[in-house]
Design an enzyme around this catalytic site. Sequence first.
Site, PDB file in Angstrom:
ATOM      1  N   GLY A  59     -13.720-126.749  52.364  1.00  0.00           N
ATOM      2  CA  GLY A  59     -14.068-125.287  52.096  1.00  0.00           C
ATOM      3  C   GLY A  59     -14.518-124.954  53.735  1.00  0.00           C
ATOM      4  N   CYS A  86     -13.346-133.538  52.974  1.00  0.00           N
ATOM      5  CA  CYS A  86     -13.821-132.597  54.121  1.00  0.00           C
ATOM      6  C   CYS A  86     -15.177-132.110  53.771  1.00  0.00           C
ATOM      7  CB  CYS A  86     -12.644-131.607  54.453  1.00  0.00           C
ATOM      8  SG  CYS A  86     -12.858-130.784  56.090  1.00  0.00           S
ATOM      9  N   TYR A  87     -15.299-130.747  53.725  1.00  0.00           N
ATOM     10  CA  TYR A  87     -16.539-130.129  53.367  1.00  0.00           C
ATOM     11  C   TYR A  87     -17.181-130.919  52.046  1.00  0.00           C
ATOM     12  CZ  TYR A  87     -20.122-126.633  52.140  1.00  0.00           C
ATOM     13  OH  TYR A  87     -21.351-126.134  51.932  1.00  0.00           O
ATOM     14  N   HIS A 181      -7.589-135.086  54.950  1.00  0.00           N
ATOM     15  CA  HIS A 181      -6.932-134.122  53.789  1.00  0.00           C
ATOM     16  C   HIS A 181      -5.959-135.193  53.041  1.00  0.00           C
ATOM     17  CE1 HIS A 181      -9.306-130.416  54.158  1.00  0.00           C
ATOM     18  NE2 HIS A 181      -9.352-130.702  55.342  1.00  0.00           N
ATOM     19  N   GLU A 183      -4.517-134.501  50.321  1.00  0.00           N
ATOM     20  CA  GLU A 183      -3.699-133.571  49.685  1.00  0.00           C
ATOM     21  C   GLU A 183      -2.644-133.004  50.315  1.00  0.00           C
ATOM     22  OE1 GLU A 183      -6.664-132.993  50.648  1.00  0.00           O
ATOM     23  OE2 GLU A 183      -7.266-130.939  50.866  1.00  0.00           O
ATOM     24  N   ASP A 239      10.350-118.674  35.489  1.00  0.00           N
ATOM     25  CA  ASP A 239       9.016-118.738  34.504  1.00  0.00           C
ATOM     26  C   ASP A 239       9.341-118.188  33.128  1.00  0.00           C
ATOM     27  OD1 ASP A 239       7.878-119.729  36.732  1.00  0.00           O
ATOM     28  OD2 ASP A 239       6.788-117.929  37.053  1.00  0.00           O
ATOM     29  N   LYS A 381       4.178-124.208  39.501  1.00  0.00           N
ATOM     30  CA  LYS A 381       5.609-123.907  39.710  1.00  0.00           C
ATOM     31  C   LYS A 381       6.523-125.237  39.464  1.00  0.00           C
ATOM     32  CE  LYS A 381       8.306-120.026  40.241  1.00  0.00           C
ATOM     33  NZ  LYS A 381       8.123-118.829  39.866  1.00  0.00           N
TER      34      LYS A 381
END
Length: 525
Positions: A59, A86-87, A181, A183, A239, A381
């Site tokens: 964050g 992180c945060y 990170h 991710e 979609d 997605k």
Amino acid sequence: MPLDIHEERILILDFGSQYTQLIARRIRQAGVYCEIHPFNMDEQAIKSFAPKAIILSGGPETVTASNTPRVPSVVFKAGCPVLGICYGMQVMAQQLGGHVTSAVKNEFGYARVRVDTPCRLLQQIRDHTENDGSSSLDVWMSHGDKVTALPPGFTCSASTSSCPIAAMANDKHQFYGLQFHPEVTHTKQGYHIIERFVTDIAGCKKLWTAQNIIDDAINNIRDQVGSNKVLLGLSGGVDSSVVAALIHKAIGHQLTCVFVDNGLLRLNEADQVKQMFADNIGINLIQVNAEDNFLQRLTDVDDPEKKRKIIGETFIEVFDETAERRGDIKFLAQGTIYPDIIESAASTTGKAHVIKSHHNVGGLPKTMKMQLVEPLKELFKDEVRSIGIALGLPDEIVYRHPFPGPGLGVRIPGKVTKAYTSILRQADAIFIDELRQAGWYEKVSQAFAVFLPVKSVGVVGDKRRYAYVVSLRAVETVDFMTARWAHLPYDLLATISARIINEIDQVSRVTYDISDKPPATIEWE
Ligand code: XMP
């Protein structure tokens, strides 16, 4: 009893990082269901969610200030593993009795972290073996503050010279913190670290697979709808196409699809969609020609938000009328996906600015008579694409570039006329055709032409031509939240430009849009 694919779930508490959705995508990729909720989620709601593990996102704030976000105390008492990123690591360290120091200098970019004392999270995960036999990882750092004293019971498991506590662990309580990170794809072993956390440490089974998601959606659709009829606005985009295939599989001819030709579609789009769905898949498909209705309502409207609103409202009216004409339709299906839900929640809680009002999110009128069926609302997605493939939809639909709900309406800045849409349709078709031929369609994430209602002078043959401008836009992006303009080869741009000017009399000039997002958005309006 059908399999409950949501039974083993991870909770992500969001502290506002731009990467939070990536955390969720990595967990899903590892085959585990997860949800993103705001960091200040109600304690009772956390307990009822019954997470197998909790992840605290990064964050933009600093824990060194007193009024910044903190973790609800129930998190550390829930008896489940917790990973702070992180945060998330800093706030964990501070709340558990460690210390965080504000940075003199921010660290942003690649770093090589040395894994000092392997913890369960990082053991045997490595990119390099150092001369002394220790392992190290190539990671992505993006932080200012750092943990400078460990909380009691923690050990430092990785470090860099500028960040001596780059990872911390308390194996006994299964609390972990990473300053980098995992991710983002720049952290090479990031996926393995997240997979280790959710499967080995949290003990989740890999239930979140395309086939399980399909089976679950089919059961839910049948339960929700019973023997009633469902109406779906089919646009031919990925979609709504996946929604059509899923609902058709669940309830067959109880589903009727409505394809609205609003006059803002691409060249031959109506025919292609009809051919694909009615002829090949055998879906009930009604085509409504509403071009005059839409264009008439848009006459002289030049404000982008007003245009979007008019288009959105007209769509709903057309659906409502079609449903009423058929008399007995109780449900309206929509292709809402998980990022739509997260983003509209963020915009209603004031955590994000509304840049554009996407019309299938929160834009439904309160008077709408039908109930919603939204079978993709938990999916990202890439998950929608995987289930599209598993349902047997062709690649050309599943990997089609996105096309916005308001269609060409947001690719004609200012007033929309039938003449403008016709010019734009031809230019767009030439652009896409050339991209396909050159093998560039698949390399870019989205490409389209924009009609600019300004005239410029040209000379074609020996004649002066005073005509309009077309701008080409092609972008590369993973999540459409940020994008880089695609560096198409000059020769290709030259071919496209020449074809557009030669084949469309009303165009005298072609430009290429070289704006990234941010600061520009992908669409022009
Ligand atoms: P922007 O222009 O916001 O676009 O950078 C990001 C992505 O969203 C698509 N887009 C829309 N999709 N309804 C939609 O269904 C809309 O109103 C809408 N506006 C933009 C855009 O094409 C791009 O892929």
